[in-house]
Design a protein around this motif. Structure first.
Motif, PDB file in Angstrom:
ATOM      1  N   ILE A 104      77.442  64.960  97.733  1.00  0.00           N
ATOM      2  CA  ILE A 104      76.648  65.454  98.857  1.00  0.00           C
ATOM      3  C   ILE A 104      75.199  65.644  98.444  1.00  0.00           C
ATOM      4  N   GLY A 105      74.986  65.984  97.148  1.00  0.00           N
ATOM      5  CA  GLY A 105      73.617  66.164  96.667  1.00  0.00           C
ATOM      6  C   GLY A 105      72.791  64.904  96.799  1.00  0.00           C
ATOM      7  N   ASP A 106      73.409  63.742  96.528  1.00  0.00           N
ATOM      8  CA  ASP A 106      72.689  62.471  96.640  1.00  0.00           C
ATOM      9  C   ASP A 106      72.269  62.203  98.083  1.00  0.00           C
ATOM     10  N   VAL A 107      73.134  62.560  99.025  1.00  0.00           N
ATOM     11  CA  VAL A 107      72.825  62.351 100.437  1.00  0.00           C
ATOM     12  C   VAL A 107      71.618  63.199 100.845  1.00  0.00           C
ATOM     13  N   LEU A 108      71.618  64.456 100.446  1.00  0.00           N
ATOM     14  CA  LEU A 108      70.539  65.353 100.836  1.00  0.00           C
ATOM     15  C   LEU A 108      69.239  65.038 100.099  1.00  0.00           C
ATOM     16  N   ARG A 109      69.352  64.600  98.837  1.00  0.00           N
ATOM     17  CA  ARG A 109      68.140  64.300  98.063  1.00  0.00           C
ATOM     18  C   ARG A 109      67.401  63.066  98.584  1.00  0.00           C
ATOM     19  N   SER A 110      68.045  62.288  99.421  1.00  0.00           N
ATOM     20  CA  SER A 110      67.340  61.144  99.996  1.00  0.00           C
ATOM     21  C   SER A 110      66.239  61.606 100.947  1.00  0.00           C
ATOM     22  N   PHE A 111      66.293  62.885 101.362  1.00  0.00           N
ATOM     23  CA  PHE A 111      65.255  63.461 102.215  1.00  0.00           C
ATOM     24  C   PHE A 111      64.230  64.254 101.396  1.00  0.00           C
ATOM     25  N   THR A 112      64.729  65.074 100.461  1.00  0.00           N
ATOM     26  CA  THR A 112      63.840  65.905  99.643  1.00  0.00           C
ATOM     27  C   THR A 112      64.630  66.458  98.470  1.00  0.00           C
ATOM     28  N   GLU A 113      63.946  67.065  97.518  1.00  0.00           N
ATOM     29  CA  GLU A 113      64.602  67.639  96.351  1.00  0.00           C
ATOM     30  C   GLU A 113      65.344  68.926  96.730  1.00  0.00           C
ATOM     31  N   ILE A 114      66.380  69.250  95.936  1.00  0.00           N
ATOM     32  CA  ILE A 114      67.194  70.434  96.196  1.00  0.00           C
ATOM     33  C   ILE A 114      67.070  71.400  95.037  1.00  0.00           C
ATOM     34  N   MET A 286      59.430  68.847 107.733  1.00  0.00           N
ATOM     35  CA  MET A 286      60.661  68.862 108.512  1.00  0.00           C
ATOM     36  C   MET A 286      61.850  68.418 107.669  1.00  0.00           C
ATOM     37  N   ASN A 287      61.645  67.462 106.772  1.00  0.00           N
ATOM     38  CA  ASN A 287      62.724  67.036 105.876  1.00  0.00           C
ATOM     39  C   ASN A 287      63.184  68.178 104.986  1.00  0.00           C
ATOM     40  N   LYS A 288      62.221  68.915 104.459  1.00  0.00           N
ATOM     41  CA  LYS A 288      62.564  70.031 103.580  1.00  0.00           C
ATOM     42  C   LYS A 288      63.316  71.112 104.334  1.00  0.00           C
ATOM     43  N   LEU A 289      62.853  71.437 105.526  1.00  0.00           N
ATOM     44  CA  LEU A 289      63.557  72.426 106.349  1.00  0.00           C
ATOM     45  C   LEU A 289      64.969  71.951 106.678  1.00  0.00           C
ATOM     46  N   PHE A 290      65.070  70.691 107.055  1.00  0.00           N
ATOM     47  CA  PHE A 290      66.376  70.131 107.424  1.00  0.00           C
ATOM     48  C   PHE A 290      67.364  70.248 106.270  1.00  0.00           C
ATOM     49  N   VAL A 291      66.968  69.838 105.067  1.00  0.00           N
ATOM     50  CA  VAL A 291      67.867  69.871 103.919  1.00  0.00           C
ATOM     51  C   VAL A 291      68.244  71.305 103.564  1.00  0.00           C
ATOM     52  N   ASN A 292      67.265  72.201 103.519  1.00  0.00           N
ATOM     53  CA  ASN A 292      67.553  73.590 103.166  1.00  0.00           C
ATOM     54  C   ASN A 292      68.520  74.236 104.149  1.00  0.00           C
ATOM     55  N   LEU A 293      68.327  73.966 105.424  1.00  0.00           N
ATOM     56  CA  LEU A 293      69.150  74.594 106.452  1.00  0.00           C
ATOM     57  C   LEU A 293      70.525  73.942 106.574  1.00  0.00           C
ATOM     58  N   TYR A 294      70.573  72.624 106.522  1.00  0.00           N
ATOM     59  CA  TYR A 294      71.830  71.934 106.783  1.00  0.00           C
ATOM     60  C   TYR A 294      72.805  71.962 105.607  1.00  0.00           C
ATOM     61  N   GLN A 295      72.322  72.166 104.383  1.00  0.00           N
ATOM     62  CA  GLN A 295      73.296  72.335 103.312  1.00  0.00           C
ATOM     63  C   GLN A 295      74.026  73.671 103.467  1.00  0.00           C
ATOM     64  N   ILE A 296      73.359  74.653 104.063  1.00  0.00           N
ATOM     65  CA  ILE A 296      74.022  75.925 104.361  1.00  0.00           C
ATOM     66  C   ILE A 296      74.977  75.741 105.540  1.00  0.00           C
ATOM     67  N   VAL A 297      74.551  74.937 106.507  1.00  0.00           N
ATOM     68  CA  VAL A 297      75.426  74.628 107.655  1.00  0.00           C
ATOM     69  C   VAL A 297      76.740  74.038 107.168  1.00  0.00           C
ATOM     70  N   PHE A 298      76.640  73.028 106.306  1.00  0.00           N
ATOM     71  CA  PHE A 298      77.847  72.358 105.820  1.00  0.00           C
ATOM     72  C   PHE A 298      78.767  73.337 105.098  1.00  0.00           C
ATOM     73  N   ALA A 299      78.210  74.102 104.161  1.00  0.00           N
ATOM     74  CA  ALA A 299      79.024  75.033 103.393  1.00  0.00           C
ATOM     75  C   ALA A 299      79.661  76.086 104.295  1.00  0.00           C
ATOM     76  N   SER A 300      78.903  76.568 105.268  1.00  0.00           N
ATOM     77  CA  SER A 300      79.401  77.630 106.149  1.00  0.00           C
ATOM     78  C   SER A 300      80.560  77.158 107.017  1.00  0.00           C
ATOM     79  N   ILE A 301      80.366  76.035 107.695  1.00  0.00           N
ATOM     80  CA  ILE A 301      81.378  75.569 108.639  1.00  0.00           C
ATOM     81  C   ILE A 301      82.611  75.060 107.907  1.00  0.00           C
ATOM     82  N   SER A 302      82.420  74.288 106.868  1.00  0.00           N
ATOM     83  CA  SER A 302      83.540  73.693 106.147  1.00  0.00           C
ATOM     84  C   SER A 302      84.475  74.749 105.571  1.00  0.00           C
ATOM     85  N   THR A 303      83.914  75.697 104.834  1.00  0.00           N
ATOM     86  CA  THR A 303      84.734  76.718 104.180  1.00  0.00           C
ATOM     87  C   THR A 303      85.355  77.674 105.180  1.00  0.00           C
ATOM     88  N   THR A 304      84.550  78.160 106.118  1.00  0.00           N
ATOM     89  CA  THR A 304      85.030  79.175 107.051  1.00  0.00           C
ATOM     90  C   THR A 304      86.122  78.631 107.964  1.00  0.00           C
TER      91      THR A 304
END
Length: 502
Positions: A104-114, A286-304
């Protein structure tokens, strides 16, 4: 010979070499469990019956032990050696280990660094530490989702794909906390949250056959579309820009206009805006905001959503627990007039103990992959592993160990997490607390920073469901979970919901 043909030939030769080679194990390494077939190694036994296979290996060879899986040696730690891995995060790299099998890190890093360390701090300080601020908003959005997807159920109704349903329910409160109440009103954003979680999960199930050649080849093909400019979540980034950019620009304008009088909004979007102190909303921003926010989205929804679904199956198949938990929830409901506060959630002791037992009972067979980044590491029992070795935690060895849970470790007993004293005082170990006996949320510096928020959200959701519905399995029996790619998922069977008041 063309370049492409040369590359193909090299891959073919490398494949043959790697398929017939036997792993090299140092004299002082953990024992490599014997296997019959040089190419397959332990791959079939491990994939076919993970839990029982690991149990037999641990009983016969002790811990840690190593297996030859998909062409690579992996070391597995048990109850005694696991703490050594979790507390030495500077030499056992969790993010490197995870990204090998779930890129998943590779997918998100295509937009910006993590920056994983920074994001963990943000989640802890801006989400988990502010649960009391979010409680009323969570309750409102959860009730909205329950009404929408389950309804009144005046007549008994069967629901299938429970985890998928809860992904859609959880998406709205997650959007409220992460993007704010304005963005949470956009139905396409809520749908996007659910879809992006599902699309990223697919990376977990990329066929492991390429591991036989080399782990990097598996990762290469798993992320190959990125190299051609196609990203599975690009359209979600575009929607995020479309919906959120006007809101972001307006908030930045208000900050500049009001200065110190600006009242920061309680959501992660406004936190990141304040941290950046930027005036120009360009693509990079916008890329940086998207990556920062959506990695939390993924972790939150998937686990919960997974944990809520597993807990519901544990609850619905055990009618002996129904009255006890229902009565506690009804009492809290009456005392709070149906409007829960954080203090009310903390009073849900029996539900919390049930939830912790559900977490324990549905623990993944093995997980928390780490890669050793130091030259070598010697475990306390004297065995040594080399640099680059992938180390997996045999999690069920901790979750079902008699050292912690006695002879009843295989039984589902929520009350094991409660200690009662003669003076009537009751103490319980909360579901979000991590110790040597409970590593569902990981451990050490890389323990899940959002676990406190997740547990509160799950308890609130279960509270509303238990009060509103009678819930049971279709066959009236306990439905065991499924194990896919080392992770435990709820049964594919349906659950019957019936309104308590009809």
């Amino acid at each position: 010979m063309a370049y492409v043909e040369i590359v193909c030939l090299l891959i073919f030769v490398s494949s043959i070499f790697n398929l017939i080679k036997r792993p090299r194990i140092g004299a002082n390494e953990p024992p490599l469990v014997p296997y019959r077939f040089p190419i397959i190694g332990h791959s079939y036994s491990f994939s076919h019956d993970t839990g029982n296979f690991l149990k037999k290996c641990k009983e016969k060879y002790g811990e840690p032990f190593s297996l030859y899986i998909f062409g690579n040696v992996r070391t597995f730690t048990g109850v005694d050696s696991t703490p050594e891995v979790l507390r030495n995060s500077e030499i056992f790299d969790f993010h490197m280990g995870t990204n090998k099998v779930f890129p998943i890190g590779d997918v998100l890093r295509s937009f910006t660094e993590i920056n994983t360390t920074y994001m963990a701090r943000v989640v802890h300080e801006q989400v988990s530490s502010k649960i009391n601020i979010y409680t009323s908003r969570l309750q409102k959005e959860l009730l909205f989702g329950i009404d929408k997807f389950f309804g009144d159920c005046k007549e008994p109704k069967v629901f299938r794909d429970i985890q998928g349903t809860f992904s859609r329910i959880i998406a709205k409160p997650v959007a409220n906390v992460i993007l704010g109440e304005e963005c949470a009103q956009f139905e396409d954003i809520i749908t996007s949250f659910t879809v992006v979680e599902n699309e990223l999960q697919k990376l977990r199930f990329v066929p492991k056959i390429l591991f036989f050649i080399h782990p990097s080849l598996h990762r290469f093909f798993a992320t190959l579309p990125l190299k051609f400019g196609w990203n599975p979540i690009s359209r979600h980034r575009d929607l995020f820009v479309q919906r959120c950019k006007p809101i972001i620009e307006e908030r930045i304008r208000q900050r500049k206009e009001l200065g110190e009088e600006y009242i920061q909004k309680e959501d992660l979007l406004d936190f990141f805006i304040s941290e950046s102190e930027k005036d120009v909303v360009d693509n990079e921003y916008m890329n940086k905001l998207f990556v920062n926010l959506y990695q939390i989205v993924f972790a939150s929804i998937s686990t919960t959503s997974r944990f809520i679904s597993l807990a519901l199956f544990d609850y619905s198949g055990r009618p002996e627990l129904w009255n006890e938990i229902y009565e506690e929830q009804l009492k809290i409901h009456n005392e709070s007039n149906g409007i829960l506060s954080t203090e009310d959630v903390n009073k849900m002791v029996k539900l919390d103990c049930f939830l912790k037992e559900s977490f324990r009972y549905s623990t993944d067979p093995a997980g928390l992959p780490h890669t050793l980044v130091s030259d070598s590491y010697t475990f306390s029992n004297g065995t040594t592993i080399p640099k680059g070795r992938d180390v997996y935690v045999y999690m069920k060895d901790t979750a079902f160990n008699n050292i912690f849970f006695g002879e009843t470790s295989n039984d589902f007993q929520p009350n094991r997490h409660i200690t009662s004293y003669r003076d009537g005082k009751i103490i319980h170990t909360p579901a979000a607390r991590i110790d040597r006996s409970f590593i569902t949320f990981g451990g050490g510096k890389h323990a899940c920073p959002g676990r406190f928020f997740a547990v509160v959200e799950i308890k609130m959701c279960l509270h509303k469901l238990i009060l509103r519905y009678k819930i049971r399995t279709e066959n009236g029996k306990i439905e065991p979970p499924r194990v896919l790619s080392l992770a435990t998922f709820p049964s594919i069977s349906g659950l019957i919901f019936e309104n308590r008041n009809y």
